[in-house]
Design a protein around this motif. Structure first.
Motif, PDB file in Angstrom:
ATOM      1  N   LEU A  44     -62.901   6.753  75.146  1.00  0.00           N
ATOM      2  CA  LEU A  44     -62.730   6.697  73.681  1.00  0.00           C
ATOM      3  C   LEU A  44     -63.389   7.891  72.994  1.00  0.00           C
ATOM      4  O   LEU A  44     -62.789   8.539  72.128  1.00  0.00           O
ATOM      5  CB  LEU A  44     -63.312   5.404  73.114  1.00  0.00           C
ATOM      6  CG  LEU A  44     -62.602   4.099  73.478  1.00  0.00           C
ATOM      7  CD1 LEU A  44     -63.308   2.924  72.813  1.00  0.00           C
ATOM      8  CD2 LEU A  44     -61.152   4.140  73.056  1.00  0.00           C
ATOM      9  N   ARG A  82     -54.229  -6.749  68.254  1.00  0.00           N
ATOM     10  CA  ARG A  82     -55.010  -5.676  68.868  1.00  0.00           C
ATOM     11  C   ARG A  82     -54.718  -5.524  70.354  1.00  0.00           C
ATOM     12  O   ARG A  82     -55.210  -4.599  71.000  1.00  0.00           O
ATOM     13  CB  ARG A  82     -56.508  -5.962  68.695  1.00  0.00           C
ATOM     14  CG  ARG A  82     -57.061  -5.570  67.331  1.00  0.00           C
ATOM     15  CD  ARG A  82     -58.579  -5.633  67.325  1.00  0.00           C
ATOM     16  NE  ARG A  82     -59.184  -4.595  68.147  1.00  0.00           N
ATOM     17  CZ  ARG A  82     -59.783  -3.499  67.656  1.00  0.00           C
ATOM     18  NH1 ARG A  82     -59.849  -3.307  66.367  1.00  0.00           N
ATOM     19  NH2 ARG A  82     -60.318  -2.611  68.474  1.00  0.00           N
ATOM     20  N   ALA A  83     -53.964  -6.460  70.933  1.00  0.00           N
ATOM     21  CA  ALA A  83     -53.781  -6.446  72.389  1.00  0.00           C
ATOM     22  C   ALA A  83     -52.885  -5.285  72.805  1.00  0.00           C
ATOM     23  O   ALA A  83     -51.766  -5.158  72.314  1.00  0.00           O
ATOM     24  CB  ALA A  83     -53.172  -7.766  72.853  1.00  0.00           C
ATOM     25  N   PRO A  84     -53.370  -4.427  73.704  1.00  0.00           N
ATOM     26  CA  PRO A  84     -52.508  -3.355  74.211  1.00  0.00           C
ATOM     27  C   PRO A  84     -51.357  -3.931  75.039  1.00  0.00           C
ATOM     28  O   PRO A  84     -51.542  -4.921  75.737  1.00  0.00           O
ATOM     29  CB  PRO A  84     -53.438  -2.533  75.109  1.00  0.00           C
ATOM     30  CG  PRO A  84     -54.826  -2.994  74.802  1.00  0.00           C
ATOM     31  CD  PRO A  84     -54.712  -4.400  74.304  1.00  0.00           C
ATOM     32  N   PHE A 141     -54.392   1.717  74.047  1.00  0.00           N
ATOM     33  CA  PHE A 141     -55.080   1.680  72.770  1.00  0.00           C
ATOM     34  C   PHE A 141     -55.158   3.103  72.242  1.00  0.00           C
ATOM     35  O   PHE A 141     -55.514   4.027  72.972  1.00  0.00           O
ATOM     36  CB  PHE A 141     -56.477   1.096  72.974  1.00  0.00           C
ATOM     37  CG  PHE A 141     -57.289   1.003  71.712  1.00  0.00           C
ATOM     38  CD1 PHE A 141     -57.093  -0.049  70.825  1.00  0.00           C
ATOM     39  CD2 PHE A 141     -58.256   1.946  71.412  1.00  0.00           C
ATOM     40  CE1 PHE A 141     -57.842  -0.154  69.652  1.00  0.00           C
ATOM     41  CE2 PHE A 141     -59.010   1.846  70.239  1.00  0.00           C
ATOM     42  CZ  PHE A 141     -58.798   0.795  69.367  1.00  0.00           C
ATOM     43  N   VAL A 191     -61.268  -2.256  74.654  1.00  0.00           N
ATOM     44  CA  VAL A 191     -60.458  -2.043  73.449  1.00  0.00           C
ATOM     45  C   VAL A 191     -59.900  -3.349  72.888  1.00  0.00           C
ATOM     46  O   VAL A 191     -59.328  -3.374  71.805  1.00  0.00           O
ATOM     47  CB  VAL A 191     -59.298  -1.060  73.715  1.00  0.00           C
ATOM     48  CG1 VAL A 191     -59.860   0.313  74.076  1.00  0.00           C
ATOM     49  CG2 VAL A 191     -58.365  -1.555  74.814  1.00  0.00           C
ATOM     50  N   PHE A 192     -60.048  -4.450  73.628  1.00  0.00           N
ATOM     51  CA  PHE A 192     -59.470  -5.728  73.179  1.00  0.00           C
ATOM     52  C   PHE A 192     -60.235  -6.872  73.820  1.00  0.00           C
ATOM     53  O   PHE A 192     -60.525  -6.830  75.011  1.00  0.00           O
ATOM     54  CB  PHE A 192     -57.992  -5.794  73.588  1.00  0.00           C
ATOM     55  CG  PHE A 192     -57.338  -7.117  73.315  1.00  0.00           C
ATOM     56  CD1 PHE A 192     -57.060  -7.512  72.011  1.00  0.00           C
ATOM     57  CD2 PHE A 192     -57.001  -7.974  74.355  1.00  0.00           C
ATOM     58  CE1 PHE A 192     -56.451  -8.742  71.760  1.00  0.00           C
ATOM     59  CE2 PHE A 192     -56.391  -9.200  74.107  1.00  0.00           C
ATOM     60  CZ  PHE A 192     -56.111  -9.579  72.807  1.00  0.00           C
ATOM     61  N   VAL A 247     -64.249  -9.048  68.401  1.00  0.00           N
ATOM     62  CA  VAL A 247     -62.817  -8.928  68.131  1.00  0.00           C
ATOM     63  C   VAL A 247     -62.525  -7.595  67.435  1.00  0.00           C
ATOM     64  O   VAL A 247     -61.596  -6.878  67.803  1.00  0.00           O
ATOM     65  CB  VAL A 247     -62.334 -10.123  67.290  1.00  0.00           C
ATOM     66  CG1 VAL A 247     -60.880  -9.936  66.867  1.00  0.00           C
ATOM     67  CG2 VAL A 247     -62.486 -11.414  68.092  1.00  0.00           C
ATOM     68  N   ASP A 248     -63.358  -7.253  66.452  1.00  0.00           N
ATOM     69  CA  ASP A 248     -63.163  -5.986  65.737  1.00  0.00           C
ATOM     70  C   ASP A 248     -63.885  -4.822  66.393  1.00  0.00           C
ATOM     71  O   ASP A 248     -63.607  -3.667  66.080  1.00  0.00           O
ATOM     72  CB  ASP A 248     -63.640  -6.115  64.282  1.00  0.00           C
ATOM     73  CG  ASP A 248     -62.681  -6.960  63.467  1.00  0.00           C
ATOM     74  OD1 ASP A 248     -61.483  -6.978  63.806  1.00  0.00           O
ATOM     75  OD2 ASP A 248     -63.127  -7.613  62.512  1.00  0.00           O
ATOM     76  N   PRO A 284     -64.819  -4.223  70.131  1.00  0.00           N
ATOM     77  CA  PRO A 284     -64.963  -4.562  71.562  1.00  0.00           C
ATOM     78  C   PRO A 284     -65.963  -3.669  72.299  1.00  0.00           C
ATOM     79  O   PRO A 284     -66.533  -4.093  73.304  1.00  0.00           O
ATOM     80  CB  PRO A 284     -63.548  -4.366  72.121  1.00  0.00           C
ATOM     81  CG  PRO A 284     -62.640  -4.384  70.934  1.00  0.00           C
ATOM     82  CD  PRO A 284     -63.438  -3.842  69.792  1.00  0.00           C
TER      83      PRO A 284
END
Lengths: 376, 119
Positions: A37, A300-302, A327, B33-34, B78-79, B81
């Protein structure tokens, strides 16, 4: 990791703390200590250095000494205007097969007395054999050994590279040029695979570590691994060969029409004359049953490769499949590339992706997902 | 703190048990990311899928380490991760569970045994 090849920057990656993984027969850095990231965001905010030395660098040199002969010869394999490619300019293209599928995608540069071609690592042996078989009568086709390839990408790439090589500042998007650095020849293009401004630089293996270290030592520049390379190219809407395009996809299904110039299309001076031309020219005129599209999931799930897509929240047969997904750090949410039936391919269409047994809403979205930042 | 072979940690919090994943697991997964958390009130058996997580690399499941009722979840994940990567043993916890059979805790690894596992 036995049996894997190493690039000239292998020891540099280890010294930088990279996590190395097998990729296309090479041991390559997937990430550095900063992580995927942060690497991704750094590249878009400043500049990132990528080792792309696993890719194939090929010189196609006309036996006649006339570049037009090499351009016309390569046009028999690639549906792109190469005769019209100006000196010191570069262009995107792809090798097609007899069925109109894509064998590989590549960058082609006019370097005066020869064409310089960069192909994907996983395809380079096959591409070389393909070119030697079909171009051998008129051209010498040589896979370059002993040269590294790095990419410097991001809004501060020009500032950083110009400290070492001032001439690069004057280049524009898709220009190519040769420069010297500490007695080494650099073959530079102003292009890349992130959607950002930046450069790709071919240089002798023996100079690669010092050159990379001179860049990474600058405040603007961080090393970037394959993980962030993938999320950067996906945000930029760029295809990954083997996932989004392959022999089962035609360039028109893939939406790569823009890469086929008018002169190679029906009615053009050099229409057709490449493998699979009949299908590709027909699809240009009549359209295709499916299209490559961008998708933005609502949650939000990729949604990753092979996720099935449906037109309805329940029942029905799949209307397509995701080919790349993940993501997007800059869009702060998930994104995918997919093929869907043309009827559902219009921007804004709501469809569903089946994830862990649930149908979740996704929207067909224009690509790139983030605006490109090229210096035209 | 106790550990499982699936790289979870468990820590007592009154009569509840806080569950998260270890630094080692977070490092191996890469940036998250999730995170999909269970509903509070969900009753789970050991090895039931309790949480879905996705990193920049892949999706994986967090399994319930013991039988019990999930009474609280860490909504902050959740917002955000990547809290799991930044502070796996603290702010990156996943849920609190009320054990239905506290003797199951005796079967878990202590810190030395877990360190030996990942060595």
């Amino acid at each position: 990791m036995s049996g894997l090849k190493r690039t000239a920057l292998h020891d540099s990656h280890i010294a930088l703390g990279a996590k190395m993984v097998p990729f296309a027969g090479y041991e390559m850095p997937v990430q550095y200590p900063a992580g995927v990231l942060k690497e991704h965001l750094h590249c878009r905010a400043a500049a990132g250095l990528f080792d792309v030395g696993h890719m194939g660098q090929v010189i196609v040199r006309p036996r006649s000494g006339k570049l037009a002969d090499a351009a016309l010869a390569l046009e028999t394999l690639v549906p792109v205007d190469l005769l019209g490619l100006g000196g010191n300019r570069q262009r995107y293209g792809f090798f097609t097969d007899d069925n109109g599928g894509i064998l590989d995608d590549l960058m082609i540069a006019n370097r005066g007395d020869h064409l310089f071609v960069v192909v994907n690592a996983a395809c380079k042996d096959a591409d070389l054999a393909h070119m030697q078989a079909h171009l051998g009568a008129s051209c010498e086709v040589e896979l370059i050994e002993g040269r590294a390839l790095v990419a410097l990408q991001g809004p501060m790439a020009e500032t950083a590279l110009a400290r070492l090589v001032p001439g690069v500042a004057a280049m524009r998007f898709m220009d190519v040029a040769t420069f010297g650095w500490q007695g080494n020849g650099l073959w530079v293009s102003r292009s890349g695979y992130t959607g950002e401004d930046g450069y790709e630089i071919s240089l002798p293996d023996s100079a690669a570590a010092a050159f990379a270290s001179a860049l990474v030592d600058m405040d603007e520049v961080e090393p970037i691994g394959l993980g962030a390379r993938d999320s950067l190219r996906l945000e930029a809407g760029l295809c990954l060969y083997g996932s989004d395009i392959d022999t089962s996809t035609s360039p028109i299904e893939a939406g790569l029409n823009w890469a086929i110039q008018k002169v190679r299309r029906t009615g053009g001076d050099r229409a057709g004359g490449f493998p699979g031309a009949e299908r590709i020219l027909r699809e240009l005129a009549e359209g295709t049953a499916r299209r490559r599209v961008g998708l933005r999931p609502e949650g939000r799930a990729p949604m990753r490769a092979h996720t099935l897509l449906f037109g309805e929240p329940d029942g029905g047969a799949p209307i397509g499949e995701v080919t790349s997904g993940g993501f997007g750090p800059n869009i702060e949410g998930p994104m995918s590339m997919a093929y869907v039936a043309t009827a559902q391919a219009a921007i804004g269409t709501s469809i569903y992706a089946e994830l862990r047994g649930k149908r979740l809403p996704v929207t067909v979205t224009a690509m790139p997902f983030i605006p490109a930042n090229y210096k035209r | 703190m106790k550990f499982t072979e699936e790289h979870e940690w468990l820590e007592e919090d009154g009569d509840l048990i806080i569950v998260g994943i270890t630094d080692h697991a977070a490092t191996q997964l890469g940036d998250l990311v999730f995170v999909e958390l269970p509903e509070p009130g969900t009753v789970v058996s050991k090895d039931d899928e309790a949480v879905v997580i996705e990193s920049v690399k892949a999706a994986s499941d967090i399994l319930a380490p013991i039988d019990g009722e999930i009474v609280e979840v860490n909504e902050a994940l959740v917002d955000n991760p990547t809290l799991v990567n930044e502070d796996a043993l603290g702010a990156g916890w996943f849920f609190k569970i009320r054990p239905s059979d506290p003797s199951q805790l005796d079967d878990l690894l202590d810190e030395d045994a877990y360190k030996a596992l990942i060595a």
